[in-house]
Motif scaffolding. Sequence first.
Motif, PDB file in Angstrom:
ATOM      1  N   HIS A   1      11.767   6.737   0.138  1.00 13.40           N
ATOM      2  CA  HIS A   1      10.342   6.429   0.256  1.00 13.40           C
ATOM      3  C   HIS A   1      10.110   5.041  -0.338  1.00 13.40           C
ATOM      4  CE1 HIS A   1       6.024   6.500  -0.222  1.00 13.40           C
ATOM      5  NE2 HIS A   1       5.995   7.540   0.590  1.00 13.40           N
ATOM      6  N   PRO A   2       9.247   4.214   0.310  1.00 12.82           N
ATOM      7  CA  PRO A   2       9.027   2.847  -0.196  1.00 12.82           C
ATOM      8  C   PRO A   2       8.633   2.826  -1.684  1.00 12.82           C
ATOM      9  CG  PRO A   2       7.849   3.161   1.880  1.00 12.82           C
ATOM     10  CD  PRO A   2       8.519   4.461   1.568  1.00 12.82           C
ATOM     11  N   ALA A   3       7.945   3.851  -2.142  1.00  5.78           N
ATOM     12  CA  ALA A   3       7.513   3.861  -3.542  1.00  5.78           C
ATOM     13  C   ALA A   3       8.695   3.971  -4.497  1.00  5.78           C
ATOM     14  CB  ALA A   3       6.537   5.016  -3.788  1.00  5.78           C
ATOM     15  N   ASN A   4       9.849   4.370  -3.968  1.00  8.86           N
ATOM     16  CA  ASN A   4      11.052   4.494  -4.796  1.00  8.86           C
ATOM     17  C   ASN A   4      11.965   3.276  -4.602  1.00  8.86           C
ATOM     18  OD1 ASN A   4      12.589   6.128  -6.638  1.00  8.86           O
ATOM     19  ND2 ASN A   4      14.007   6.608  -4.968  1.00  8.86           N
TER      20      ASN A   4
ATOM     21  N   SER B   1       6.523  11.220  -7.097  1.00  6.55           N
ATOM     22  CA  SER B   1       7.791  10.982  -7.786  1.00  6.55           C
ATOM     23  C   SER B   1       8.766  12.116  -7.490  1.00  6.55           C
ATOM     24  CB  SER B   1       7.563  10.822  -9.282  1.00  6.55           C
ATOM     25  OG  SER B   1       7.132  12.049  -9.800  1.00  6.55           O
ATOM     26  N   VAL B   2      10.043  11.768  -7.423  1.00  7.68           N
ATOM     27  CA  VAL B   2      11.071  12.745  -7.081  1.00  7.68           C
ATOM     28  C   VAL B   2      11.482  13.492  -8.348  1.00  7.68           C
ATOM     29  CG1 VAL B   2      13.338  13.052  -6.029  1.00  7.68           C
ATOM     30  CG2 VAL B   2      11.925  11.081  -5.389  1.00  7.68           C
ATOM     31  N   GLU B   3      11.602  14.807  -8.238  1.00  9.27           N
ATOM     32  CA  GLU B   3      12.090  15.586  -9.382  1.00  9.27           C
ATOM     33  C   GLU B   3      13.592  15.676  -9.322  1.00  9.27           C
ATOM     34  OE1 GLU B   3      10.832  18.815 -11.628  1.00  9.27           O
ATOM     35  OE2 GLU B   3       9.020  19.048 -10.380  1.00  9.27           O
ATOM     36  N   ARG B   4      14.234  15.099 -10.344  1.00 11.89           N
ATOM     37  CA  ARG B   4      15.694  15.141 -10.422  1.00 11.89           C
ATOM     38  C   ARG B   4      16.053  15.927 -11.658  1.00 11.89           C
ATOM     39  NH1 ARG B   4      16.663   8.904  -8.674  1.00 11.89           N
ATOM     40  NH2 ARG B   4      14.492   8.408  -8.349  1.00 11.89           N
ATOM     41  N   ARG B   5      17.211  16.581 -11.626  1.00  9.12           N
ATOM     42  CA  ARG B   5      17.610  17.403 -12.774  1.00  9.12           C
ATOM     43  C   ARG B   5      18.997  16.958 -13.244  1.00  9.12           C
ATOM     44  NH1 ARG B   5      17.467  23.798 -11.696  1.00  9.12           N
ATOM     45  NH2 ARG B   5      19.198  23.227 -10.332  1.00  9.12           N
TER      46      ARG B   5
ATOM     47  N   GLU C   1       0.827  -1.223   0.000  1.00  6.20           N
ATOM     48  CA  GLU C   1       0.000   0.000   0.000  1.00  6.20           C
ATOM     49  C   GLU C   1       0.850   1.258   0.000  1.00  6.20           C
ATOM     50  OE1 GLU C   1      -3.161   0.211   2.807  1.00  6.20           O
ATOM     51  OE2 GLU C   1      -4.027  -1.688   2.074  1.00  6.20           O
ATOM     52  N   ASN C   2       2.019   1.183   0.606  1.00  3.23           N
ATOM     53  CA  ASN C   2       2.886   2.370   0.648  1.00  3.23           C
ATOM     54  C   ASN C   2       3.684   2.538  -0.648  1.00  3.23           C
ATOM     55  OD1 ASN C   2       5.027   0.544   0.773  1.00  3.23           O
ATOM     56  ND2 ASN C   2       5.229   0.718   2.999  1.00  3.23           N
TER      57      ASN C   2
END
Lengths: 425, 431
Positions: B196-199, B231-235, B19-20
């Motif tokens: 984060h678990p989603a990552n 989602s993480v914003e990476r550049r 779920e996470n």
Amino acid sequence: MEETREQSFNQSGCNVHVIETEKYKTNTVIVKMRAPLEQDKITMRALLPHVLQSGTENAPSATAFRSVLDELYGAHFFADSAKRGNEHVLTFTIDVANEKFLHGESNLFDQALTIMSDVLFRPYLQESAFSEQTMKQEKRSLQQRIRSIYDDKTRYASMKLVEEMYKGDSYALPAGGLLKEVEPITAVSLYDYYKKTLAEDMIDIFVIGNVKAADAAAKIESHLPFKKRKAILKENHHSHKTEEVRVIHETQDINQGKLNIGCRTSITYADPQFTAMQVFNGVFGGFAHSKLFMNVREKESLAYYAASRFDSHKGFLMMLAGIDQKNYDKTVQIMNEQLDEVKNGHISDLEMDQTKALLKNQLQESADTARGMVEVLYNNIAAGVDRPIGKWIEEIDAVTKEEVSAVAKTVVVDTVYFLSGKEEA
Amino acid sequence: MKKTNFDQMNETVYHEQMENGLNAYILPKAGFNKTYVTFTTNYGSIDNDFIPEGETDFLHVPDGIAHFLEHKMFEKEDGDVFQKFSSQGASANAFTSFTRTAYLFSATSNIKENTETLLDFVQAPYFTEQTVEKEKGIIGQEIRMYDDNPDWRVYFGLIENLYKHHPVKIDIAGTVESIADITKDYLYTCYETFYHPANMSLFIVGPVDPDEMMSLVRQNQSGKTFAEPKSVERRFPNEPAQSAEKHRAIHMSVNTPKCEVGLKMPASLKTGTEKLKEELAAGLLLEILFGKSAAFYEKSYSEGLIDDTFGFDYTGERGFSFALVGGDTDEPEKLAERIKAQLLEAKDGKNITDESFNRARKKKIGAQLRAFNSPEYIANQFTRYQFNGLNLFETVPVLETMAIEDVIGLAEKMIQEESFSSCFILPKETA
């Protein structure tokens, strides 16, 4: 844990050991050839596996040989030479895909056996000797390999320590051969040595995979017909008494100092106290909970690696760490203190439990790879010891702190070798 | 829990997304003693410019921080997690790559306890100024050890040559100077953003009961609270096709010179099976041109230009890909020229024959089967493939369907003269 035991077959010139298992997607054949370590032979033994892989009657060049392997679904052929106490072991391995995972293939195992047989019994020859061209290439490659040990400073430091500490003992010889001995080897002298090796070495052959033992043994007998031979008597090299600790300091233009301290013990693989010695090494420096790691690295931040290694075939124990040159005295002192701690019986229950748990884990894990199983078996065969994994684990469980501290007392520091950079500014 | 059978490989994979957001995979391996578990975040050394969790502006963090964070995860208020794994009979470790940080253990007993320990320690950061400072000495020695390693130096020297801006050029461990700037606050920022678990992904391979293990993971995860997944914003900077430097030589205390030639390739825009094909085609191309049964190898070896250290490698990751070819040689200039020439000729299809293609493909299929003997390979590579949107179990079936045109097309597209560079290690002149 269910223990996979091998089935052994005595054939005229070798012993064949078969492990039937469906664990793997490949089948493996390993040939081990054992002879005493000798100064005038070691370089030829280091060269021989490379020459044999450079061409056979059926595939008369290295490229032709490699193509045959590629066509056989990238069968993996591997040969090397290693020290085992005062013996030298040549290992030839072929590992081939099990055809049941491929579409429309059959007999890959038989073809692999033919390749092993070609390499060992039907090398490519010119005028009853190895080819001059192959000799030239492989001698050059061997020289390059020996020279490049210098480039890997951690390995170089370990090798130098052994060389210095065991002067006059064949154990000092490097398994990969001696640089000055390469040039004089000729196509004829190596071919003569090859015939002698084939006729005289102690030979054990291992088959691991989805095979029927009796069937595999029969196939080995027809493909690898080693002739009858006499058993080689083992030489006993007793380690000499150390009067005082030798210190050797070498400098090169490098960043990190490599500290290697060599110790002797009379206890080897064949001894009943071997498992206590193994537990000692685990408590002292084999793991991340060990005294060396905890004190040199975690407490004092002196090193990234700080450990001990035990060569049980010789009774050689090495402590090692990569440190800043300025921390030399401090590190040597901590290492000696930690050795004394074990000798004096300052060992916690936790250290014992952790070490035993990890040693048992290592043993059980080793049974998950074909190579690991063969190493355990071969150590027992070559040392004449009956210590299958199940029994070994029971022995580890039974080791007491008193036994660990008793074996620690047999450990004597012999030589300190330090390779460091030039004086720091 | 979803079950997928890969019949040809005779393997089954169980998958469930918690779920996470955590993806959990289980591959039961009957007959093995060992269970191997990896807990991996899709975060590595290249992710040094991003919007931190809960903020709006981009932050640039010190070089080497992902690796530093990996070291520091093991230390807790009540001691070192290694100790706990040891007591439970598990051998634990971790590694940081360009794009991933993985925590792992292998064990033959106490699998449930060890799996919980793994999940719990990675999900409970504990950093203090004091422990961060202590680690700088240890990592400093790790960096110095690599500084003396000629293979590492030539590898990173070449990547630095290839890339002008992209952070793949930065050594994964950073430098003694860059890690001096790392603080506990930076570590928490990176942790909160990327762990984060989603990552993340959990992979369990070994003689386990999938129902039992999946329910353990489910229970463990549902007992913890996390922010909403996002989602993480990476550049990443734009990277030109041209290599940053054409050449460099590094002088070290060695006997044998080393030569590596690199080719920067455009980052792949493909996804799924097409991307897998591209990656496999790159591997096949290098095998055809430089493998031990290639004419190039035979000629160069018989002339004494190369020895058995000669090899090649293709790296294709999130946002970058490159190929490296080389080894020990007495004549680095000559070898570099020959490697470049071989690649440039291949752009026009030269040396890519049906015979060599079929041989390389067979070899690759066999190597894949062999790799499936290894739980370590399965767990690490499955995770890498999954983060890249690929499926590891498709490799053998996809290889069986590939054609020579796949390799010729890739060579034509990817080999560009301006994208080459070379790096040598040369013996230091003795004064």
